[in-house]
Write a protein that holds these residues in place. Structure first.
Motif, PDB file in Angstrom:
ATOM      1  N   VAL A  16     -76.861  -3.880  18.243  1.00 12.49           N
ATOM      2  CA  VAL A  16     -77.458  -2.497  17.723  1.00 12.49           C
ATOM      3  C   VAL A  16     -77.274  -2.539  16.320  1.00 12.49           C
ATOM      4  O   VAL A  16     -76.039  -2.675  15.701  1.00 12.49           O
ATOM      5  CB  VAL A  16     -76.846  -0.963  18.481  1.00 12.49           C
ATOM      6  CG1 VAL A  16     -77.555   0.229  17.978  1.00 12.49           C
ATOM      7  CG2 VAL A  16     -76.961  -1.122  20.000  1.00 12.49           C
ATOM      8  N   CYS A  17     -78.376  -2.367  15.453  1.00  9.36           N
ATOM      9  CA  CYS A  17     -78.144  -2.260  14.085  1.00  9.36           C
ATOM     10  C   CYS A  17     -78.916  -1.166  13.622  1.00  9.36           C
ATOM     11  O   CYS A  17     -79.723  -0.327  14.616  1.00  9.36           O
ATOM     12  CB  CYS A  17     -78.615  -3.425  13.297  1.00  9.36           C
ATOM     13  SG  CYS A  17     -80.424  -3.810  13.492  1.00  9.36           S
ATOM     14  N   GLY A  18     -78.720  -0.423  12.505  1.00  8.85           N
ATOM     15  CA  GLY A  18     -79.390   0.785  12.083  1.00  8.85           C
ATOM     16  C   GLY A  18     -79.465   1.139  10.789  1.00  8.85           C
ATOM     17  O   GLY A  18     -78.702   0.289   9.808  1.00  8.85           O
ATOM     18  N   TYR A  19     -80.057   2.222  10.234  1.00  8.09           N
ATOM     19  CA  TYR A  19     -80.108   2.570   8.997  1.00  8.09           C
ATOM     20  C   TYR A  19     -80.368   4.086   8.782  1.00  8.09           C
ATOM     21  O   TYR A  19     -81.047   4.608   9.590  1.00  8.09           O
ATOM     22  CB  TYR A  19     -81.026   2.057   7.969  1.00  8.09           C
ATOM     23  CG  TYR A  19     -81.373   2.652   6.563  1.00  8.09           C
ATOM     24  CD1 TYR A  19     -80.358   2.366   5.638  1.00  8.09           C
ATOM     25  CD2 TYR A  19     -82.266   3.161   6.298  1.00  8.09           C
ATOM     26  CE1 TYR A  19     -80.558   2.673   4.374  1.00  8.09           C
ATOM     27  CE2 TYR A  19     -82.528   3.665   5.098  1.00  8.09           C
ATOM     28  CZ  TYR A  19     -81.759   3.569   4.068  1.00  8.09           C
ATOM     29  OH  TYR A  19     -81.610   4.167   2.798  1.00  8.09           O
ATOM     30  N   ASP A  20     -79.665   4.837   7.919  1.00  6.78           N
ATOM     31  CA  ASP A  20     -79.952   6.282   7.496  1.00  6.78           C
ATOM     32  C   ASP A  20     -79.974   6.375   6.123  1.00  6.78           C
ATOM     33  O   ASP A  20     -78.809   5.733   5.602  1.00  6.78           O
ATOM     34  CB  ASP A  20     -79.039   7.064   8.440  1.00  6.78           C
ATOM     35  CG  ASP A  20     -79.458   8.745   8.510  1.00  6.78           C
ATOM     36  OD1 ASP A  20     -79.832   9.031   9.536  1.00  6.78           O
ATOM     37  OD2 ASP A  20     -79.261   9.206   7.304  1.00  6.78           O
TER      38      ASP A  20
END
Length: 275
Positions: free
Chosen positions: A30-34
């Motif tokens: 899982v990768c992500g950005y906010d």
């Protein structure tokens, strides 16, 4: 389609963060950005590889899930600078978990298809508590084979997953859900206030109604205590789509104003940035 193992989460707030945690716990990469630094820091403690942009997340993922608030935020995430479509390769699947207008959902799918990217409807229902518990509901729409490939991923954080039809159909399902939710919330408020005016304690009446033909999710889960941040947006989508369909929904107009009045009376904030 091969099994999906690399998932990107765009939006790491109250919904996206627990969804990412469930995915990580189930063994997905899982990768992500906010855009919010606090959300990025918190997500990093949950096993999420935090990257620097939506583009970077798209480049690293087989499936990207979008969990932001409004249509214009989805547009920015998809087509803005450093957005998903700058990093998307042919075959990428993008599941829009946000509640957006059905017509916009169809347009988004058509535009992405020109670059061989598959956009699915995947709006989420049941709220933050369900996200934390892994018990969300998904109203799905879009390419059936792509949606079937995503089902195991969705199952990491959703207990009920439905495919309702082509692009936009999932957003229609969520729109109808929201209309009925806020109609029930409005009726609950008026009914319980009527009971109180006639001398019946609201909590005692609510407990009795739980076992009656008036029982509904909004009453059981106390939707009126949630702050109802998306209510006006939800009802605006309903009324706009009804206008485009040349359909008169007078109850929906009343519900939109009733919910607004309820929020004002309870001291809740009204939304900003919905345009």
């Amino acid at each position: 389609m091969t099994a999906i193992r690399r998932v990107g989460m765009l939006g790491l707030g109250k919904m996206g963060a627990p969804m990412a945690r469930h995915l990580s716990d189930k063994g997905y990469g899982v990768c992500g950005y906010d855009p919010q630094e606090a959300a990025r820091r918190a997500a990093a403690t949950l096993g999420v590889q935090v990257l620097g942009s939506a583009r970077a997340v798209a480049e690293a993922s087989e499936l990207v899930i979008i969990a932001v608030g409004f249509d214009h935020e989805v547009e920015t995430v998809m087509y803005g600078a450093q957005g998903v479509m700058e990093g998307a390769r042919a075959g990428l699947i993008v599941a829009v978990g946000s509640t957006i207008a059905p017509r916009y959902a169809r347009q988004l799918a058509e535009r992405a298809h020109r670059q061989s990217v598959l956009v699915l409807d995947a709006p989420l229902a049941r709220g933050e508590a369900a996200a934390v518990a892994g018990k969300l509901l998904i109203f799905g729409g879009g390419d059936e084979a792509a949606f079937a490939a995503c089902r195991p991923v969705f199952g990491a954080f959703a207990s009920d997953v439905f495919h309702l039809g082509p692009a936009g159909a999932g957003q229609v399902g969520k729109m109808v859900n929201n209309l009925i939710l806020w109609a029930c919330t409005s009726a609950n408020d008026e009914g319980l206030r009527l009971g109180e005016a006639l001398g019946v304690d609201a909590d005692k009446l609510r407990a009795a109604l739980h076992h009656s033909s008036a029982q509904n999710w909004a009453m059981d889960q106390r939707a009126d205590r949630s702050g109802m941040p998306w209510a006006e947006k939800d009802m605006s989508i309903v009324l706009h789509e009804a206008d485009l369909a040349r359909l008169s929904l007078p109850l929906s107009g009343a519900v939109k104003e009733t919910i607004k009045g309820l929020k004002i009376r309870l001291g809740y904030g009204l939304p900003h940035g919905s345009e």
